[in-house]
Design an enzyme around this catalytic site. Structure first.
Site, mmCIF file in Angstrom:
data_model
loop_
_atom_site.group_PDB
_atom_site.id
_atom_site.type_symbol
_atom_site.label_atom_id
_atom_site.label_comp_id
_atom_site.label_asym_id
_atom_site.label_seq_id
_atom_site.Cartn_x
_atom_site.Cartn_y
_atom_site.Cartn_z
ATOM 1 C CE1 TYR A 299 6.345 -8.532 -14.128
ATOM 2 C CE2 TYR A 299 4.703 -7.163 -14.794
ATOM 3 C CZ TYR A 299 5.501 -7.826 -13.869
ATOM 4 O OH TYR A 299 5.025 -7.729 -12.449
ATOM 5 C CG ASN A 313 -1.850 -9.950 -3.640
ATOM 6 O OD1 ASN A 313 -2.638 -10.746 -4.050
ATOM 7 N ND2 ASN A 313 -2.009 -8.612 -4.008
ATOM 8 N N GLY A 314 2.197 -10.834 -4.229
ATOM 9 C CA GLY A 314 3.415 -10.545 -5.077
ATOM 10 C C GLY A 314 3.993 -9.171 -4.754
ATOM 11 C CG HIS A 318 11.843 -5.212 -7.007
ATOM 12 N ND1 HIS A 318 12.149 -4.542 -8.162
ATOM 13 C CD2 HIS A 318 10.707 -5.606 -6.976
ATOM 14 C CE1 HIS A 318 11.206 -4.601 -8.900
ATOM 15 N NE2 HIS A 318 10.132 -4.921 -8.377
ATOM 16 C CB CYS A 336 6.984 -4.153 -6.767
ATOM 17 S SG CYS A 336 6.714 -6.031 -6.947
ATOM 18 C CG ASN A 338 9.950 -0.298 -9.111
ATOM 19 O OD1 ASN A 338 9.721 -0.078 -9.962
ATOM 20 N ND2 ASN A 338 9.719 -1.569 -8.389
#
Length: 389
Positions: A299, A313-314, A318, A336, A338
């Site tokens: 993506y 690290n990302g 969010h 992440c 969510n």
């Protein structure tokens, strides 16, 4: 007759010697010659300086000190290039003068000092000295910045433009002051970064000031600190996020009591590399709009709102309204946390940089390649990173 004339000449010479002695005086310590001119005695006052006259490679961070004995200083002037005066102050007793500003590297300075001795005779000191010239001057930066308010897990970070060899000397030049007693330690996370963190989270609503007196510090290998850096900031309210990944809930605590609770979806449980990692992280930055790319998982240019970065690290917390069906039920993200859009906005508005985010329940340990990893280590391990033993 020859013998008598010889004796007479000797007697005459002796008489001349006695006459010369009779024309001398030692009154008040001042000798007077036969031609009536005074012979100067050395004044009692003695002026000394540090660095000494003709000194080479003088340190730039130590103050210049001019002193006098057997008298009082009447004038002290130290000038650098362009005849610019070095700032300083004469002591009230007139016995010393001390500079009040740092010196420059590789510069020549000139003394012009005067004193009046206890014998009412003037004395003076003149001359020059030069400061050391490093092979390399290294700049450092200090974070947090001045006058910001940060969360209770915010570390203090000093980063250098090149590697530091004399780490212990650098640590000794770093001072942290608060209005409460705090147990904390510096720890080297790399050759160019040293951080300070408290043993436990900072107390809420305190002020922290930091002095990094790095000018003149020998960093090793011919490199020296370029300049001092300082900062003063405030610790805000105590807000902590706690996530147990199998529960699909994100809990927010204020002052130790639960403040908010949101359904969430975390990293995919079945794939360890996609787990949301365990550990204590901090909110590093906040973005109302963020673009996510991960070529590994196919993506790019994915736009999400209300993003709080918690790792280099990302990982982020969010909004992902597109994943609403899984939020609160299934862990299926790429790492992440969510949240539903309304909840993400609500949390975003409450968060500040430096807030801790505690995550447990997954199979993936915290990524220690990030430069913000202070809370991924237990206290004994963190203290072992200090160069001062």
């Amino acid at each position: 007759m020859l013998e008598r004339r010889t004796v007479f000449k000797a007697a005459l010479a002796a008489g001349a010697s006695m006459l010369l002695a009779a024309c001398s005086s030692t009154e008040s310590g001042n000798a007077t010659s036969v031609d009536g001119k005074p012979a100067e005695d050395a004044p009692k006052a003695k002026i000394t300086a540090e660095p000494a006259v003709d000194a080479k490679d003088a340190p730039v961070a130590k103050p210049i000190v001019v002193k006098v004995t057997e008298g009082k200083l009447t004038e002290v002037k130290v000038t650098g290039e362009g005849d610019k005066a070095v700032k300083g102050e004469l002591a009230a007793d007139g016995l010393s003068w001390t500079s009040s500003e740092p010196l420059g590297y590789g510069k020549t300075y000139t003394y012009a000092a005067k004193a009046m001795g206890t014998d009412n005779k003037p004395a003076e000191l003149k001359g020059t000295f030069t400061t050391l010239k490093p092979a390399k001057e290294v700049r450092a930066t200090l974070n947090p910045a001045d006058n910001v308010t940060v969360g209770v897990a915010m570390p203090i970070s000093v980063k250098f433009a090149s590697a530091v060899k004399n780490k212990a000397d650098v640590e000794k030049a770093l001072k942290v002051k608060t209005d409460k007693d705090i147990e904390g330690s510096w720890g080297w996370l790399s050759e160019t970064q040293v951080d300070f963190r408290p043993k436990e989270y900072w107390p809420a609503n305190i002020e922290v000031s930091v002095e990094a007196k790095l000018l003149g510090v020998d960093l090793g290998g011919g490199a020296y600190g370029k300049a001092d850096v300082t900062t003063k900031f405030k610790i805000g309210r105590n807000q902590v996020v706690k996530i147990n990944t199998p529960d699909h809930r994100m809990h927010v605590y204020r002052g130790g009591a639960e403040y908010k609770s949101y359904p969430c979806a975390n990293g995919l449980d079945a794939e360890v590399d996609r787990n949301t990692p365990n550990g204590t992280f901090i909110v590093m930055e906040k973005k109302p709009q963020a673009v996510f790319d991960n070529a590994r998982y196919g993506y790019t240019n994915v736009n999400k709102k209300w993003a709080c970065r918690i790792s280099n690290n990302g990982e982020f917390i969010h909004e992902n309204q597109d994943n609403a069906s899984a939020i609160g039920k299934t862990n299926n993200s790429h790492g992440c946390v969510n949240l539903l859009e309304a909840d993400a906005k609500d949390y975003f508005d409450s968060a500040i940089v430096g807030d801790p985010v505690e995550i447990k329940g997954s199979r993936l340990p915290g990524p220690t390649k990030s430069d913000v990893k202070d809370w991924l280590y237990d206290w004994p391990t963190w203290k072992s990173f200090s160069a001062v033993k």
